[in-house]
Design a protein around this motif. Structure first.
Motif, short mmCIF file in Angstrom:
data_model
loop_
_atom_site.label_atom_id
_atom_site.label_comp_id
_atom_site.label_asym_id
_atom_site.label_seq_id
_atom_site.Cartn_x
_atom_site.Cartn_y
_atom_site.Cartn_z
N HIS A 10 -26.07 36.62 15.05
CA HIS A 10 -26.17 37.68 14.05
C HIS A 10 -24.82 38.29 13.71
O HIS A 10 -24.66 38.86 12.63
N THR A 11 -23.85 38.18 14.62
CA THR A 11 -22.53 38.76 14.37
C THR A 11 -21.39 37.98 15.01
O THR A 11 -20.23 38.34 14.83
N THR A 12 -21.67 36.92 15.75
CA THR A 12 -20.64 36.25 16.53
C THR A 12 -19.72 35.38 15.71
O THR A 12 -18.50 35.47 15.82
N LEU A 13 -20.27 34.51 14.88
CA LEU A 13 -19.45 33.57 14.12
C LEU A 13 -19.99 33.46 12.70
O LEU A 13 -21.11 33.02 12.49
N ALA A 17 -18.48 28.95 4.73
CA ALA A 17 -18.97 28.54 3.41
C ALA A 17 -19.78 29.65 2.74
O ALA A 17 -19.92 29.65 1.52
N GLU A 18 -20.30 30.58 3.53
CA GLU A 18 -21.13 31.67 3.01
C GLU A 18 -20.77 32.98 3.71
O GLU A 18 -21.43 33.37 4.66
N PRO A 19 -19.71 33.66 3.25
CA PRO A 19 -19.34 34.93 3.89
C PRO A 19 -20.53 35.88 3.97
O PRO A 19 -21.32 35.99 3.04
N GLY A 20 -20.65 36.52 5.11
CA GLY A 20 -21.76 37.44 5.34
C GLY A 20 -22.96 36.79 6.02
O GLY A 20 -23.86 37.48 6.46
N GLU A 21 -22.97 35.46 6.11
CA GLU A 21 -24.06 34.75 6.81
C GLU A 21 -23.59 34.36 8.21
O GLU A 21 -22.45 33.96 8.41
N PHE A 22 -24.51 34.44 9.14
CA PHE A 22 -24.24 34.12 10.54
C PHE A 22 -25.30 33.15 11.05
O PHE A 22 -26.18 33.53 11.82
#
Length: 155
Positions: A10-13, A17-22
Motif C-alpha cells: 500500500h505504501t512500500t514500492l 509506470a503508474e505514479p500513485g499506484e502500489f
C-alpha cells in the motif's frame, strides 16, 4: 529464483509506470556470476497451472537480470503497462508462486506463503537461501531480516 514478494503493498514500492499506484510485486534474483534473461519463462500463482503467465521475450533489456542482481515484476494484472507487469495479482491471504521453465511444465523454483499483512514481505534470507522469512522489504536489493521485538543490552 523467486527471492521476495509483497502481496499487500500500500505504501512500500510505487509502480513507476503508474505514479500513485502500489501494486503487489515479486522479486526474482539471479544467483549466477553472469546475466540471465528471464524472458520466455513463466510465472504462476497456481502450481496446478504452471504456464499461467509467460514473461515476454520482446524486451531483453527489461527482462535480463545482472549477475547477482534482482528484478521486480509487478503482480497487478495490467500487462499493457509493460513486460514487467504480470497477468495476475497476489493474494494477501496466501498462495503458491512458481517460476517455470520455457516448456511451461518444469518448475525452476516455487514457494508458498500464508497471510501477509500490509507492508510485509516474504523472502529468502540471505538472498537465494532455501528457506523463507518475513523480511524488512528490500525490493531490488539484498534481503534483510525484520527486527524481532525489543533488543536489550545486558551490559
Amino acid at each position: 529464483m523467486i527471492n521476495e514478494l509483497m502481496a499487500s503493498n500500500h505504501t512500500t514500492l510505487e509502480d513507476p509506470a503508474e505514479p500513485g499506484e502500489f501494486p503487489d510485486w515479486i522479486e526474482i534474483y539471479n544467483d549466477n556470476d553472469f546475466p540471465v534473461d528471464i524472458g520466455g519463462l513463466y510465472l504462476t500463482d497456481s502450481l496446478a497451472n504452471p504456464a499461467m503467465y509467460r514473461i515476454p521475450t520482446c524486451k531483453a533489456d527489461s527482462t535480463t537480470i545482472p549477475a547477482k542482481g534482482h528484478v521486480i515484476l509487478w503482480a497487478d494484472n495490467q500487462e499493457e503497462q509493460g513486460v514487467r507487469h504480470l497477468g495476475f495479482k497476489l493474494d494477501a491471504d496466501g498462495e503458491e508462486i512458481g517460476l517455470v521453465a520455457p516448456d511451461g511444465r518444469e518448475f525452476i523454483d516455487s514457494l508458498s506463503y500464508t497471510d501477509l499483512s500490509s507492508g510485509l514481505s516474504m523472502g529468502r534470507f540471505p538472498d537465494g537461501a532455501s528457506f523463507l522469512r518475513i523480511l524488512t522489504s528490500t525490493p531490488g536489493s539484498e534481503n534483510r531480516m525484520r527486527p524481532s521485538g525489543n533488543l536489550q543490552l545486558s551490559e
